[in-house]
Design a protein around this motif. Sequence first.
Motif, PDB file in Angstrom:
ATOM      1  N   ASP A 102       9.218  -4.674 -12.490  1.00  0.00           N
ATOM      2  CA  ASP A 102       9.668  -3.336 -12.148  1.00  0.00           C
ATOM      3  C   ASP A 102       9.801  -2.916 -10.526  1.00  0.00           C
ATOM      4  O   ASP A 102      10.231  -1.994  -9.720  1.00  0.00           O
ATOM      5  CB  ASP A 102       8.084  -2.392 -12.841  1.00  0.00           C
ATOM      6  CG  ASP A 102       6.841  -3.319 -11.618  1.00  0.00           C
ATOM      7  OD1 ASP A 102       6.939  -3.368 -10.632  1.00  0.00           O
ATOM      8  OD2 ASP A 102       6.279  -2.721 -12.369  1.00  0.00           O
ATOM      9  N   ARG A 103      10.517  -3.768  -9.626  1.00  0.00           N
ATOM     10  CA  ARG A 103      10.429  -3.503  -8.248  1.00  0.00           C
ATOM     11  C   ARG A 103      11.446  -4.554  -7.413  1.00  0.00           C
ATOM     12  O   ARG A 103      11.139  -5.624  -7.691  1.00  0.00           O
ATOM     13  CB  ARG A 103       9.116  -3.043  -7.201  1.00  0.00           C
ATOM     14  CG  ARG A 103       8.293  -4.049  -6.994  1.00  0.00           C
ATOM     15  CD  ARG A 103       7.195  -2.990  -6.910  1.00  0.00           C
ATOM     16  NE  ARG A 103       6.013  -3.708  -6.818  1.00  0.00           N
ATOM     17  CZ  ARG A 103       4.790  -2.992  -6.252  1.00  0.00           C
ATOM     18  NH1 ARG A 103       4.419  -2.647  -5.810  1.00  0.00           N
ATOM     19  NH2 ARG A 103       3.418  -3.859  -6.203  1.00  0.00           N
ATOM     20  N   ARG A 160      19.152  -3.685 -11.898  1.00  0.00           N
ATOM     21  CA  ARG A 160      19.352  -3.229 -13.190  1.00  0.00           C
ATOM     22  C   ARG A 160      19.588  -3.608 -14.621  1.00  0.00           C
ATOM     23  O   ARG A 160      19.395  -2.883 -15.812  1.00  0.00           O
ATOM     24  CB  ARG A 160      21.120  -2.934 -13.431  1.00  0.00           C
ATOM     25  CG  ARG A 160      21.253  -2.226 -12.804  1.00  0.00           C
ATOM     26  CD  ARG A 160      23.190  -2.147 -11.807  1.00  0.00           C
ATOM     27  NE  ARG A 160      23.675  -0.887 -11.960  1.00  0.00           N
ATOM     28  CZ  ARG A 160      25.151  -0.875 -10.785  1.00  0.00           C
ATOM     29  NH1 ARG A 160      25.753  -1.725 -10.902  1.00  0.00           N
ATOM     30  NH2 ARG A 160      25.921   0.193 -10.039  1.00  0.00           N
ATOM     31  N   ASN A 161      18.494  -5.082 -14.113  1.00  0.00           N
ATOM     32  CA  ASN A 161      18.174  -6.595 -15.003  1.00  0.00           C
ATOM     33  C   ASN A 161      17.120  -6.024 -15.311  1.00  0.00           C
ATOM     34  O   ASN A 161      16.527  -6.846 -15.653  1.00  0.00           O
ATOM     35  CB  ASN A 161      18.986  -7.178 -15.228  1.00  0.00           C
ATOM     36  CG  ASN A 161      20.000  -7.502 -15.589  1.00  0.00           C
ATOM     37  OD1 ASN A 161      20.738  -6.688 -16.811  1.00  0.00           O
ATOM     38  ND2 ASN A 161      21.259  -7.013 -15.022  1.00  0.00           N
ATOM     39  N   ARG A 162      16.114  -5.512 -14.060  1.00  0.00           N
ATOM     40  CA  ARG A 162      14.928  -5.194 -14.142  1.00  0.00           C
ATOM     41  C   ARG A 162      14.009  -5.693 -15.696  1.00  0.00           C
ATOM     42  O   ARG A 162      12.902  -6.326 -15.341  1.00  0.00           O
ATOM     43  CB  ARG A 162      13.969  -4.500 -13.626  1.00  0.00           C
ATOM     44  CG  ARG A 162      13.798  -3.042 -14.342  1.00  0.00           C
ATOM     45  CD  ARG A 162      13.567  -2.299 -12.516  1.00  0.00           C
ATOM     46  NE  ARG A 162      13.720  -1.191 -13.307  1.00  0.00           N
ATOM     47  CZ  ARG A 162      14.904   0.443 -13.836  1.00  0.00           C
ATOM     48  NH1 ARG A 162      16.107  -0.637 -13.046  1.00  0.00           N
ATOM     49  NH2 ARG A 162      15.300   1.274 -14.123  1.00  0.00           N
ATOM     50  N   ALA A 163      13.789  -5.437 -16.546  1.00  0.00           N
ATOM     51  CA  ALA A 163      13.562  -5.020 -17.531  1.00  0.00           C
ATOM     52  C   ALA A 163      13.369  -6.283 -18.004  1.00  0.00           C
ATOM     53  O   ALA A 163      12.295  -7.241 -18.533  1.00  0.00           O
ATOM     54  CB  ALA A 163      13.589  -4.198 -18.508  1.00  0.00           C
ATOM     55  N   GLU A 171       0.912  -1.272  -0.420  1.00  0.00           N
ATOM     56  CA  GLU A 171      -0.255  -0.097   0.118  1.00  0.00           C
ATOM     57  C   GLU A 171       0.938   1.059  -0.484  1.00  0.00           C
ATOM     58  O   GLU A 171       0.279   2.807  -0.314  1.00  0.00           O
ATOM     59  CB  GLU A 171      -0.442   0.130   1.444  1.00  0.00           C
ATOM     60  CG  GLU A 171      -2.299  -1.370   1.249  1.00  0.00           C
ATOM     61  CD  GLU A 171      -3.027  -1.243   2.354  1.00  0.00           C
ATOM     62  OE1 GLU A 171      -3.074  -0.024   3.399  1.00  0.00           O
ATOM     63  OE2 GLU A 171      -3.708  -2.380   2.457  1.00  0.00           O
ATOM     64  N   ARG A 172       1.639   1.321   0.101  1.00  0.00           N
ATOM     65  CA  ARG A 172       2.939   2.234  -0.123  1.00  0.00           C
ATOM     66  C   ARG A 172       3.773   1.884  -1.010  1.00  0.00           C
ATOM     67  O   ARG A 172       4.068   1.617  -2.043  1.00  0.00           O
ATOM     68  CB  ARG A 172       3.932   2.420   0.960  1.00  0.00           C
ATOM     69  CG  ARG A 172       3.380   2.206   2.928  1.00  0.00           C
ATOM     70  CD  ARG A 172       2.979   3.743   2.702  1.00  0.00           C
ATOM     71  NE  ARG A 172       2.195   3.894   4.202  1.00  0.00           N
ATOM     72  CZ  ARG A 172       2.898   4.392   4.997  1.00  0.00           C
ATOM     73  NH1 ARG A 172       4.016   5.148   5.308  1.00  0.00           N
ATOM     74  NH2 ARG A 172       2.663   4.459   6.339  1.00  0.00           N
ATOM     75  N   GLU A 173       4.340   3.171  -1.586  1.00  0.00           N
ATOM     76  CA  GLU A 173       5.049   3.782  -2.825  1.00  0.00           C
ATOM     77  C   GLU A 173       6.300   3.401  -2.669  1.00  0.00           C
ATOM     78  O   GLU A 173       6.958   4.462  -1.853  1.00  0.00           O
ATOM     79  CB  GLU A 173       4.622   5.021  -3.398  1.00  0.00           C
ATOM     80  CG  GLU A 173       3.452   4.992  -3.836  1.00  0.00           C
ATOM     81  CD  GLU A 173       3.069   4.548  -4.388  1.00  0.00           C
ATOM     82  OE1 GLU A 173       3.276   4.425  -5.940  1.00  0.00           O
ATOM     83  OE2 GLU A 173       1.568   4.280  -5.230  1.00  0.00           O
ATOM     84  N   TRP A 174       7.057   2.603  -3.223  1.00  0.00           N
ATOM     85  CA  TRP A 174       8.330   2.758  -3.728  1.00  0.00           C
ATOM     86  C   TRP A 174       8.844   1.762  -5.000  1.00  0.00           C
ATOM     87  O   TRP A 174       8.110   1.142  -5.348  1.00  0.00           O
ATOM     88  CB  TRP A 174       8.643   1.669  -2.303  1.00  0.00           C
ATOM     89  CG  TRP A 174       8.252   0.027  -2.016  1.00  0.00           C
ATOM     90  CD1 TRP A 174       6.699  -0.156  -1.171  1.00  0.00           C
ATOM     91  CD2 TRP A 174       8.932  -0.703  -2.553  1.00  0.00           C
ATOM     92  NE1 TRP A 174       6.257  -1.148  -1.371  1.00  0.00           N
ATOM     93  CE2 TRP A 174       6.949  -1.933  -2.477  1.00  0.00           C
ATOM     94  CE3 TRP A 174       8.972  -2.197  -3.019  1.00  0.00           C
ATOM     95  CZ2 TRP A 174       7.127  -3.223  -2.203  1.00  0.00           C
ATOM     96  CZ3 TRP A 174       9.072  -2.744  -3.657  1.00  0.00           C
ATOM     97  CH2 TRP A 174       7.745  -3.936  -3.004  1.00  0.00           C
ATOM     98  N   ASP A 175       9.637   1.705  -5.321  1.00  0.00           N
ATOM     99  CA  ASP A 175      10.963   1.559  -5.968  1.00  0.00           C
ATOM    100  C   ASP A 175      11.638  -0.060  -5.327  1.00  0.00           C
ATOM    101  O   ASP A 175      11.455  -1.072  -6.050  1.00  0.00           O
ATOM    102  CB  ASP A 175      11.426   2.339  -6.876  1.00  0.00           C
ATOM    103  CG  ASP A 175      11.092   3.104  -7.553  1.00  0.00           C
ATOM    104  OD1 ASP A 175       9.891   2.703  -8.383  1.00  0.00           O
ATOM    105  OD2 ASP A 175      11.173   4.459  -7.907  1.00  0.00           O
ATOM    106  N   GLU A 201      -1.213 -10.080  -7.647  1.00  0.00           N
ATOM    107  CA  GLU A 201      -0.707  -9.372  -8.787  1.00  0.00           C
ATOM    108  C   GLU A 201       0.019  -8.421  -8.506  1.00  0.00           C
ATOM    109  O   GLU A 201       1.370  -8.579  -9.500  1.00  0.00           O
ATOM    110  CB  GLU A 201      -1.805  -8.594  -8.800  1.00  0.00           C
ATOM    111  CG  GLU A 201      -1.717  -7.713 -10.198  1.00  0.00           C
ATOM    112  CD  GLU A 201      -3.161  -7.009 -11.124  1.00  0.00           C
ATOM    113  OE1 GLU A 201      -2.845  -5.698 -11.152  1.00  0.00           O
ATOM    114  OE2 GLU A 201      -4.236  -7.330 -10.519  1.00  0.00           O
ATOM    115  N   GLU A 202       0.660  -8.045  -7.413  1.00  0.00           N
ATOM    116  CA  GLU A 202       1.931  -6.849  -6.643  1.00  0.00           C
ATOM    117  C   GLU A 202       3.050  -8.029  -6.451  1.00  0.00           C
ATOM    118  O   GLU A 202       4.092  -7.534  -7.471  1.00  0.00           O
ATOM    119  CB  GLU A 202       1.650  -6.305  -5.350  1.00  0.00           C
ATOM    120  CG  GLU A 202       0.955  -5.200  -6.085  1.00  0.00           C
ATOM    121  CD  GLU A 202      -1.126  -6.529  -5.601  1.00  0.00           C
ATOM    122  OE1 GLU A 202      -1.205  -6.937  -4.924  1.00  0.00           O
ATOM    123  OE2 GLU A 202      -1.662  -4.898  -5.233  1.00  0.00           O
TER     124      GLU A 202
END
Length: 353
Positions: free
Chosen positions: A165-166, A157-160, A30-34, A88-89
Amino acid sequence: MDFATVSGKIATGRIGYTLSQLVPATPIWEREWDVCCVLDGCRLDLMREVARAGHPALPDADGVDSLWSVGSQSAEWMDRTFAPQYREEMARTAYVTGNPFSSQPCEHILVTSDEVLPLEADDFGVFHEAWREEWVDDDISTIPPDPLTDAAIAIWRNRAELGVDRVLIHYMQPHAPFRSQPGWFFGSADIEHWGQFTDGDDEEEIDLADLEPEEREALEALAEAEAEEDDDTDSMNDPWIKLRNGELSYDAVWAAYRDNLEWVLDDVARLLANCDGRVAMTSDHGNAIGEFGVWSHPPGTPVPALRRVPWAVSEGQDRGTCDPALPDGLRDDDPASANEPAVESRLEALGYR
């Protein structure tokens, strides 16, 4: 809740779960973070103290906010953080963990649901149990923060390419054992008894009726001595119980606890220098030091010292100060294929017996 319901919860050993759920809680989703750093067993007041001292990984003390954790112990936190409603998250998240509870069914912890643990690779976009390969048995038995940071930087660095995405990183510090006080921690130096409880089912049962009175007396004396030894063993790696028992001073325990937090934060500072994005720092639970008669971090305990944990955010900037490689076989991690007996003693080294 009516009396019958409460009585039923007590009878089934689930009353702790019910009371724990009465405390307001905020899942990390519920919080925003990368990138989110879970600093295992970190009290809110400890992080604010280190922030006031000007640690470079933290904002100032006023910037260290808080949230109410979903649990008061690691397995409980995992059970609720990785519950089915968050699939989903989790599917877009890389989970890098140093906590061996990730592989445990935890039937002995009655506040867990029996539906989440042990975790599996399919639960996440990327799942890396760093403790399996990076555990060290030097002066203390634990997993230091640097291999988790290395894995997280490489994944970010290789997330894509990895389809996430986090990144969620579960560091084991400032949880005991404390690097500055190795003499406080002894016993098992690997992971065989981490979080496991045995009831002696493997031992041959003896019918007391078959014994002579002298034999029965001797057996009872032996059982009493073993029980006392077990009591000592249960707390040998838990400095909070030693503090309660007067074996350690408050100042000594707090100083060692703070040093462990600075240990992990020094590595979080390295993470911040090698990851672009919003980096959050929080904890799965705190540690009680006598509040409401509670010590350490028992599960299912709705005490603010355990459940109100830090939430601090810093902006990372990838300056390329290090270049770690992706962990070997990242997509092939299979918890079921690992040496499970090793799990138990690593949990024991962290005080779970």
